[in-house]
Design a protein around this motif. Structure first.
Motif, short mmCIF file in Angstrom:
data_model
loop_
_atom_site.label_atom_id
_atom_site.label_comp_id
_atom_site.label_asym_id
_atom_site.label_seq_id
_atom_site.Cartn_x
_atom_site.Cartn_y
_atom_site.Cartn_z
N TYR A 54 70.80 33.51 42.36
CA TYR A 54 71.78 32.73 41.63
C TYR A 54 71.60 32.87 40.12
O TYR A 54 70.45 32.94 39.63
N ALA A 55 72.70 32.90 39.40
CA ALA A 55 72.65 32.66 37.96
C ALA A 55 72.51 31.14 37.79
O ALA A 55 73.08 30.36 38.56
N VAL A 56 71.77 30.75 36.77
CA VAL A 56 71.47 29.33 36.57
C VAL A 56 71.79 28.93 35.13
O VAL A 56 71.46 29.66 34.18
N ALA A 57 72.40 27.79 35.00
CA ALA A 57 72.76 27.29 33.68
C ALA A 57 72.22 25.89 33.45
O ALA A 57 71.98 25.15 34.41
N TRP A 58 72.04 25.55 32.20
CA TRP A 58 71.71 24.18 31.78
C TRP A 58 72.89 23.62 31.01
O TRP A 58 73.47 24.31 30.16
N PHE A 59 73.21 22.38 31.31
CA PHE A 59 74.25 21.64 30.61
C PHE A 59 73.63 20.34 30.09
O PHE A 59 72.56 19.93 30.54
N ARG A 60 74.32 19.70 29.19
CA ARG A 60 73.89 18.37 28.76
C ARG A 60 75.11 17.51 28.46
O ARG A 60 76.19 18.02 28.17
N GLN A 61 74.89 16.22 28.58
CA GLN A 61 75.96 15.28 28.30
C GLN A 61 75.38 14.02 27.67
O GLN A 61 74.53 13.36 28.26
N ALA A 62 75.84 13.73 26.46
CA ALA A 62 75.45 12.51 25.77
C ALA A 62 76.51 11.44 26.04
O ALA A 62 77.66 11.78 26.35
N GLY B 182 79.53 9.16 25.96
CA GLY B 182 80.78 9.23 25.22
C GLY B 182 81.23 10.62 24.84
O GLY B 182 82.20 10.77 24.08
N THR B 183 80.51 11.62 25.33
CA THR B 183 80.88 13.00 25.00
C THR B 183 81.14 13.80 26.26
O THR B 183 80.77 13.40 27.37
N GLU B 184 81.76 14.97 26.09
CA GLU B 184 81.99 15.86 27.23
C GLU B 184 80.72 16.65 27.52
O GLU B 184 79.88 16.87 26.65
N ARG B 185 80.62 17.08 28.75
CA ARG B 185 79.51 17.93 29.13
C ARG B 185 79.55 19.23 28.33
O ARG B 185 80.61 19.84 28.17
N GLU B 186 78.38 19.66 27.88
CA GLU B 186 78.28 20.85 27.03
C GLU B 186 77.37 21.88 27.70
O GLU B 186 76.27 21.54 28.16
N GLY B 187 77.80 23.11 27.73
CA GLY B 187 76.94 24.19 28.21
C GLY B 187 75.88 24.49 27.18
O GLY B 187 76.19 24.66 26.00
N VAL B 188 74.64 24.55 27.61
CA VAL B 188 73.51 24.75 26.70
C VAL B 188 72.99 26.18 26.76
O VAL B 188 72.81 26.83 25.74
N SER B 189 72.76 26.65 27.98
CA SER B 189 72.17 27.98 28.14
C SER B 189 72.39 28.45 29.56
O SER B 189 72.64 27.65 30.47
N CYS B 190 72.29 29.76 29.74
CA CYS B 190 72.45 30.32 31.07
C CYS B 190 71.59 31.58 31.18
O CYS B 190 71.37 32.27 30.19
N ILE B 191 71.12 31.84 32.40
CA ILE B 191 70.32 33.03 32.65
C ILE B 191 70.87 33.74 33.88
O ILE B 191 71.25 33.10 34.87
N SER B 192 70.93 35.06 33.81
CA SER B 192 71.47 35.84 34.92
C SER B 192 70.49 35.87 36.09
O SER B 192 69.34 35.45 35.97
N MET B 193 70.95 36.38 37.20
CA MET B 193 70.14 36.46 38.40
C MET B 193 68.84 37.22 38.14
O MET B 193 67.76 36.80 38.57
N SER B 194 68.93 38.31 37.44
CA SER B 194 67.75 39.13 37.18
C SER B 194 66.87 38.56 36.08
O SER B 194 65.71 38.95 35.93
N GLY B 195 67.45 37.68 35.28
CA GLY B 195 66.73 37.17 34.11
C GLY B 195 66.90 38.06 32.89
O GLY B 195 66.43 37.72 31.81
#
Length: 121
Positions: free
Chosen positions: A32-40, A42-55
């Protein structure tokens, strides 16, 4: 049960560091490719980072570039997010998500429950 579990959040002073972990159970995160998101509040969810299957491919939001590093340890079925030089504006609930694609596609089948990161003096 197929799930992602985040850990490593907490309270840290500005300028400090945290390492978040995203562990998979019931499936092999290696495919799987894996991503990190964050949400503060009163705000919308934000994409923070992502890594491919291989890395071999990673990407970062401009707001965290140079401070955050995403990595994966397939032997441990875990993806990490090393966060350095933390700022109060990094305060949010951080979520990881996994999609069965070789690269970060924006489509994710599994989501974790989130871990709180608070940056405050």
């Amino acid at each position: 049960q197929l799930q992602l579990v985040e850990s490593g959040g907490g309270l840290v002073h500005p300028g400090g560091s945290l390492r978040l972990s995203c562990a998979a159970s019931g499936f092999t995160l290696e495919y799987y490719a894996v991503a990190w998101f964050r949400q503060a509040p009163g705000t919308e969810r934000e994409g923070v980072s992502c890594i491919s299957m291989s890395g071999g491919s990673t990407n970062y939001a401009d707001s965290v570039k140079g401070r955050y590093t995403i990595s994966r340890d397939n032997a441990k079925n875990t993806v990490y997010l090393q966060m350095n030089s933390l700022k109060p504006e990094d305060t949010a609930v951080y979520y990881c998500a996994a999609g069965p694609y070789s690269h970060c596609s924006g489509r994710y089948d599994y989501w974790g429950q989130g871990t709180q990161v608070t940056v405050s003096s």
